[in-house]
Scaffold this active site. Structure first.
Site, mmCIF file in Angstrom:
data_model
loop_
_atom_site.group_PDB
_atom_site.id
_atom_site.type_symbol
_atom_site.label_atom_id
_atom_site.label_comp_id
_atom_site.label_asym_id
_atom_site.label_seq_id
_atom_site.Cartn_x
_atom_site.Cartn_y
_atom_site.Cartn_z
ATOM 1 N N CYS A 48 -1.577 -5.658 -0.545
ATOM 2 C CA CYS A 48 -1.950 -7.067 -0.445
ATOM 3 C C CYS A 48 -0.735 -7.946 -0.744
ATOM 4 O O CYS A 48 -0.061 -7.753 -1.760
ATOM 5 C CB CYS A 48 -3.076 -7.370 -1.427
ATOM 6 S SG CYS A 48 -3.503 -9.125 -1.494
ATOM 7 N N CYS A 51 -1.694 -9.942 -4.250
ATOM 8 C CA CYS A 51 -1.874 -9.301 -5.561
ATOM 9 C C CYS A 51 -1.306 -7.895 -5.636
ATOM 10 O O CYS A 51 -1.259 -7.310 -6.710
ATOM 11 C CB CYS A 51 -3.344 -9.280 -5.958
ATOM 12 S SG CYS A 51 -4.300 -7.995 -5.114
ATOM 13 N N CYS A 97 -9.152 -9.084 0.556
ATOM 14 C CA CYS A 97 -8.769 -8.226 -0.569
ATOM 15 C C CYS A 97 -9.801 -8.431 -1.676
ATOM 16 O O CYS A 97 -10.006 -9.555 -2.125
ATOM 17 C CB CYS A 97 -7.380 -8.594 -1.071
ATOM 18 S SG CYS A 97 -6.941 -7.728 -2.602
ATOM 19 N N CYS A 100 -8.332 -9.824 -5.225
ATOM 20 C CA CYS A 100 -7.911 -11.209 -5.458
ATOM 21 C C CYS A 100 -8.620 -12.209 -4.543
ATOM 22 O O CYS A 100 -8.395 -13.411 -4.658
ATOM 23 C CB CYS A 100 -6.390 -11.348 -5.319
ATOM 24 S SG CYS A 100 -5.792 -11.253 -3.632
ATOM 25 N N CYS A 120 -7.864 -5.936 12.166
ATOM 26 C CA CYS A 120 -6.829 -6.782 12.752
ATOM 27 C C CYS A 120 -6.313 -7.679 11.619
ATOM 28 O O CYS A 120 -7.010 -8.606 11.194
ATOM 29 C CB CYS A 120 -7.478 -7.580 13.880
ATOM 30 S SG CYS A 120 -6.339 -8.600 14.803
HETATM 31 FE FE FE Z 1 -5.109 -9.054 -3.179
#
Ligand code: FE
Length: 133
Positions: A48, A51, A97, A100, A120
């Site tokens: 990510c 985070c 995600c 976060c 995607c």
């Molecule tokens: Fe994250």
């Protein structure tokens, strides 16, 4: 899963470059074929961009021709959250995600292989950690 990452929008704005903030925190979309990972073939783990959670493995990356990095499945299923998205007069499934709450992209049902999924994902939502050689 790791502890959730909680920041105020002000803190995110200060910690992310403007383009990343726009995509990750405002559910923006980078223009197709502009992201750094569209054609990336390196082995490694995509984290990510906000985070650092582990999200996608290069093993599941494929060339979808869409202009965005595409994956058949998350590397760590519980790190990814799916949410119905009816914006822009389309019915889509948003990918976030879970750690976060940042926006990653969308998932569609026209992918290859056993999962039939195409995650995607915006390049700028991701950071590739190259595999050790
Ligand atoms: Fe994250």
């Amino acid at each position: 899963m790791d502890e959730k990452v909680m920041k105020t929008e002000e803190e995110w704005r200060e910690s992310l470059p403007p383009e990343r903030y726009r995509v990750l925190r405002e559910a923006g979309t980078e223009p197709p074929f502009t992201g750094k990972y569209v054609h990336a073939k390196e082995d490694g783990m995509y984290h990510c961009g906000a985070c650092g959670a582990e999200l996608f493995s290069s093993d599941t990356k494929f060339d979808s021709g869409s202009g965005w990095p595409s994956f058949t499945e998350p590397a760590v299923a519980e790190n990814v959250e799916l949410r119905s998205d009816k914006s822009l007069f389309m019915r889509r499934t948003e990918v976030l995600c879970r750690r976060c709450g940042s926006h990653l992209g969308h998932v569609f049902d026209d992918g290859p292989g056993p999962t039939g999924k195409r995650f995607c994902i915006n390049s700028c939502s991701l950071d590739l950690e190259p595999a050790e050689k």
